[in-house]
Write a protein that holds these residues in place. Sequence first.
Motif, short mmCIF file in Angstrom:
data_model
loop_
_atom_site.label_atom_id
_atom_site.label_comp_id
_atom_site.label_asym_id
_atom_site.label_seq_id
_atom_site.Cartn_x
_atom_site.Cartn_y
_atom_site.Cartn_z
N ASN A 1 2.96 -7.52 11.02
CA ASN A 1 4.15 -6.68 10.84
C ASN A 1 3.91 -5.68 9.72
N ARG A 2 4.57 -4.52 9.87
CA ARG A 2 4.49 -3.46 8.86
C ARG A 2 5.88 -2.86 8.66
N ALA A 3 6.32 -2.82 7.43
CA ALA A 3 7.59 -2.18 7.07
C ALA A 3 7.31 -1.01 6.14
N HIS A 4 8.09 0.06 6.27
CA HIS A 4 7.82 1.29 5.53
C HIS A 4 9.09 1.77 4.83
N TRP A 5 8.90 2.30 3.63
CA TRP A 5 9.96 2.93 2.84
C TRP A 5 9.45 4.28 2.32
N VAL A 6 10.39 5.11 1.90
CA VAL A 6 10.07 6.37 1.23
C VAL A 6 10.42 6.21 -0.24
N PHE A 7 9.47 6.48 -1.11
CA PHE A 7 9.64 6.28 -2.55
C PHE A 7 9.99 7.61 -3.21
N HIS A 8 11.10 7.58 -3.98
CA HIS A 8 11.54 8.76 -4.73
C HIS A 8 11.45 8.42 -6.22
N PRO A 9 10.39 8.81 -6.89
CA PRO A 9 10.28 8.50 -8.33
C PRO A 9 11.40 9.17 -9.11
N GLY A 10 11.83 8.49 -10.15
CA GLY A 10 12.92 9.02 -10.98
C GLY A 10 13.24 8.07 -12.11
N ALA A 11 14.39 8.32 -12.72
CA ALA A 11 14.83 7.49 -13.84
C ALA A 11 15.18 6.09 -13.35
N GLN A 12 15.07 5.13 -14.25
CA GLN A 12 15.36 3.72 -13.96
C GLN A 12 14.49 3.17 -12.83
N ASP B 1 0.86 -1.19 0.00
CA ASP B 1 0.00 0.00 0.00
C ASP B 1 0.89 1.24 0.00
N SER B 2 0.30 2.38 -0.28
CA SER B 2 1.06 3.63 -0.30
C SER B 2 0.12 4.78 0.01
N TRP B 3 0.70 5.88 0.44
CA TRP B 3 -0.03 7.13 0.66
C TRP B 3 0.96 8.29 0.64
N ARG B 4 0.43 9.47 0.51
CA ARG B 4 1.28 10.66 0.46
C ARG B 4 1.33 11.28 1.85
N GLY B 5 2.56 11.50 2.32
CA GLY B 5 2.75 12.07 3.65
C GLY B 5 2.53 13.57 3.66
N GLU B 6 2.67 14.14 4.86
CA GLU B 6 2.48 15.58 5.00
C GLU B 6 3.55 16.38 4.27
N ASP B 7 4.75 15.79 4.10
CA ASP B 7 5.82 16.48 3.40
C ASP B 7 5.75 16.32 1.89
N GLY B 8 4.71 15.63 1.39
CA GLY B 8 4.54 15.46 -0.05
C GLY B 8 5.21 14.22 -0.62
N ARG B 9 5.97 13.47 0.18
CA ARG B 9 6.63 12.27 -0.32
C ARG B 9 5.71 11.06 -0.15
N TRP B 10 5.89 10.09 -1.03
CA TRP B 10 5.07 8.89 -0.99
C TRP B 10 5.70 7.87 -0.06
N VAL B 11 4.87 7.35 0.84
CA VAL B 11 5.29 6.33 1.81
C VAL B 11 4.75 4.98 1.34
N ILE B 12 5.64 3.99 1.27
CA ILE B 12 5.27 2.64 0.83
C ILE B 12 5.22 1.74 2.05
N GLN B 13 4.17 0.95 2.15
CA GLN B 13 3.99 0.05 3.30
C GLN B 13 3.83 -1.38 2.81
N LEU B 14 4.52 -2.29 3.50
CA LEU B 14 4.38 -3.73 3.28
C LEU B 14 3.84 -4.34 4.56
N ARG B 15 2.70 -5.00 4.46
CA ARG B 15 2.06 -5.61 5.64
C ARG B 15 1.96 -7.11 5.43
N TRP B 16 2.36 -7.88 6.46
CA TRP B 16 2.27 -9.34 6.39
C TRP B 16 2.03 -9.90 7.79
#
Length: 321
Positions: free
Chosen positions: A163-174, A141-156
């Motif tokens: 458990n829940r793990a979170h990353w910050v996604f930075h769109p770009g090349a490649q 799952d994902s959502w946009r944080g208050e700072d405008g960056r997208w937060v990615i969540q993995l739940r299992w």
Amino acid sequence: MRALRVVGLDDDGKTVILEDPARGERFTVPADERLRAAARGDITRLGQIEVELESQMRPREIQARIRAGESVEQVASAAGLPTSRVERFAYPVLLERSRMAELAQRAHPVREDGPDVQTLGEVVAHAFGLRGQDYAGTNWDSWRGEDGRWVIQLRWQAGRSENRAHWVFHPGAQGGTVTTMDDLAADLMDPNPNRTLRTVRPVTELAKQALALEAAEHPAVPAEPAARRPEPEPAAPPKSRSRAKSKATAEARTEPEPRPAAERTKPAAEQPPPAPEPEPAAAKPQNNGRKSEPAPRRGKKGHPIVPSWEDVLLGVRSQRG
């Protein structure tokens, strides 16, 4: 339901006049935004107007809250609207969140030496394989944080824990990059740590019964309280130590010197007797050139003799007594 026909606008231009052709009765309808949307056949706009009238939460606010990570049920409960009406505005935002979660799985995790060659999805799938867990049961799952960056969540689910793990996604090349936000995400990025990971299996009903039986046979014994250790005496301050030391030195100086052992064992008979003290000399009378006056005469009973009148008048002393 009777059918009406439009006659025209009222003189103020804000009211539409309708007429019943059968009875000739006339009716007025306000010419507002809802009537204009109905005349155009804009059903979406009619739904938005209905939500705005029934709730204080506007459709744009509903979409903003869905994009920030809230669910449809949470927004519907906060707005006091049915779930079906909120889903109408939440659907495009939910598609956006799902799309960003898919793009993040194709991004490359950032490590100490730079972006990894493998993607986030490949690294996580490899970590789940080493742990013996089912990667197919995970949920992204994902959502946009208050700072405008997208937060990615993995739940299992692992055993009874979720458990829940979170990353910050930075769109770009490649495909872009992702960086970890918590410890669970960091553990998934390093699937080969020094410590061996234990495989967690679901607890069966038979295992539950065995645990309950073991707890009943061996009840927990309360631990005895530990004996209290004696508290150490507080050390004397530096001033008192110096005073005690100086006092001991003074006593050592005033103590008499010890006599030899031969003198201490000598019997008392052999010791010489102490010298007699000289008697004080009798005090000699000092005349200073004067004759000593005779002591006054006393009678037989020791009383002084009183002179008679004759002796007093003649100035003589009688020989009485």
